[in-house]
Write a protein that holds these residues in place. Sequence first.
Motif, short mmCIF file in Angstrom:
data_model
loop_
_atom_site.label_atom_id
_atom_site.label_comp_id
_atom_site.label_asym_id
_atom_site.label_seq_id
_atom_site.Cartn_x
_atom_site.Cartn_y
_atom_site.Cartn_z
N HIS A 37 -28.57 128.94 30.14
CA HIS A 37 -27.15 128.91 30.51
C HIS A 37 -26.28 128.83 29.25
O HIS A 37 -25.35 129.61 29.07
CB HIS A 37 -26.86 127.70 31.41
N THR A 38 -26.58 127.87 28.39
CA THR A 38 -25.79 127.76 27.16
C THR A 38 -26.14 128.88 26.18
O THR A 38 -25.29 129.32 25.42
CB THR A 38 -26.02 126.40 26.49
N ALA A 39 -27.38 129.33 26.22
CA ALA A 39 -27.77 130.42 25.32
C ALA A 39 -27.00 131.70 25.66
O ALA A 39 -26.51 132.40 24.76
CB ALA A 39 -29.27 130.66 25.41
N PHE A 40 -26.88 132.03 26.94
CA PHE A 40 -26.12 133.21 27.34
C PHE A 40 -24.64 133.06 26.97
O PHE A 40 -24.00 134.02 26.53
CB PHE A 40 -26.25 133.45 28.84
N ALA A 41 -24.10 131.85 27.17
CA ALA A 41 -22.70 131.62 26.83
C ALA A 41 -22.46 131.82 25.34
O ALA A 41 -21.49 132.46 24.93
CB ALA A 41 -22.29 130.20 27.25
N LEU A 42 -23.36 131.29 24.51
CA LEU A 42 -23.22 131.46 23.07
C LEU A 42 -23.47 132.91 22.66
O LEU A 42 -22.81 133.42 21.74
CB LEU A 42 -24.18 130.53 22.33
N LEU A 43 -24.38 133.59 23.32
CA LEU A 43 -24.64 135.00 23.03
C LEU A 43 -23.37 135.83 23.22
O LEU A 43 -23.02 136.66 22.37
CB LEU A 43 -25.75 135.52 23.94
N VAL A 65 -20.28 134.87 23.17
CA VAL A 65 -19.26 134.52 22.18
C VAL A 65 -19.66 135.01 20.79
O VAL A 65 -18.85 135.62 20.07
CB VAL A 65 -19.04 133.00 22.18
N ALA A 66 -20.90 134.74 20.39
CA ALA A 66 -21.34 135.09 19.04
C ALA A 66 -21.33 136.59 18.81
O ALA A 66 -21.13 137.04 17.68
CB ALA A 66 -22.75 134.53 18.79
N PHE A 67 -21.54 137.38 19.85
CA PHE A 67 -21.54 138.83 19.70
C PHE A 67 -20.19 139.34 19.19
O PHE A 67 -20.12 140.34 18.48
CB PHE A 67 -21.87 139.48 21.04
N VAL A 101 -15.37 129.33 20.85
CA VAL A 101 -16.41 128.29 20.87
C VAL A 101 -16.22 127.35 22.06
O VAL A 101 -17.17 126.68 22.49
CB VAL A 101 -16.41 127.52 19.54
N VAL A 102 -15.01 127.30 22.63
CA VAL A 102 -14.77 126.42 23.77
C VAL A 102 -15.71 126.74 24.93
O VAL A 102 -16.17 125.82 25.63
CB VAL A 102 -13.29 126.53 24.22
N TYR A 103 -16.01 128.01 25.13
CA TYR A 103 -16.83 128.39 26.29
C TYR A 103 -18.24 127.81 26.23
O TYR A 103 -18.67 127.14 27.19
CB TYR A 103 -16.86 129.91 26.44
#
Length: 351
Positions: free
Chosen positions: A240-246, A248-250, A264-266
Amino acid sequence: MTADSGEPTGTTPPTGLAKRRAIGIAAWVAGFVLYSFALGLPTTDPVLAFLWLWALTYAWNSHYPLRRHLRFLRDWFPMILLLQVYNVSRGFADDGFVPHATELIAFDTWMFGGNVPTVWLQHHLYDPDHVQWWDVLVSVVYFSHFVAALIVAVLLWLRARPEWGRFIRRWFFLMFFGLVTYFLYPAAPPWWAAKYGMIEPIERISTRGWDLIGLHGAGNMLNQAQIGLSNPVAAMPSLHTAFALLVVAFFFPKVRTRWIPLLVVYPLAMTFTLVYSGEHWIIDVLVGWIYVGITFAVVGYAEKWWRRRKQRRAAAAAQARGEDDGEVSREEPDGSAVNAGPDHVPASPPH
């Protein structure tokens, strides 16, 4: 078709395209809202989510011929298949294994001065008799896990096909990486640990916020998915957090620096949601973030290697074509090389 968009080459948009798009999107939104209130949010089943997204692309580009819309099925089928396999197979990841929990509890307790974050948050924020406004936000953020990456991918597919390919490769690798870990290291989430008395009692409350805004079906569908398909020992890592960071980071390299804190808030909101609702430990989140870093490093290296390989093959092919055309060199008496191709006319000898 252009290299960076989904628009056909050499065509102009038909008259009234904006009006057609507005009508199509309005019809899609109306259908989606009615479906969600009647049957629940169509997001836990990848095939169903895929069909709704396909309908959205059709509403936006309704002026395209049917064969053009069928390309969506061709391009997306491998990813939808992996999502379906992921949802089903992770439910079997705990077969024959004893789930890990004690070391996860120990890490979170050590990191937070003797407190289990989920227990502490629920003791201070959770009211079993009232749904608070932050419970609604928690449910919305939790639900976004099922749609955020899909929506980003669809928008990229419509507007920037090469970027869509880069995103999908990272998403595919991250999901596969996480699924393998579920089999190798089955780990129990906080709600499971509380159920078996390993930590103080807590509740699994990731979907209760829907009741306050009348979307009872949404919570019911997510709960059914959790019971029917979810793996109770698939806490490590937190995808869940990995997809959220993916997601954003993309976009980090594509946005101005001042917007990065907002992005980064997401993933931070997703982290709070999962810990507060009893879905994941802090250590799950941290490992999920590490997996995102590994994903970008591995896939980025693979893409560079593939580009260099294509360049070498193209150079070799160009050289081979030159030789086939007879473009070979010969050495003059003075040691210099000249082109000796079929169109070369030797210089006349000096008189």
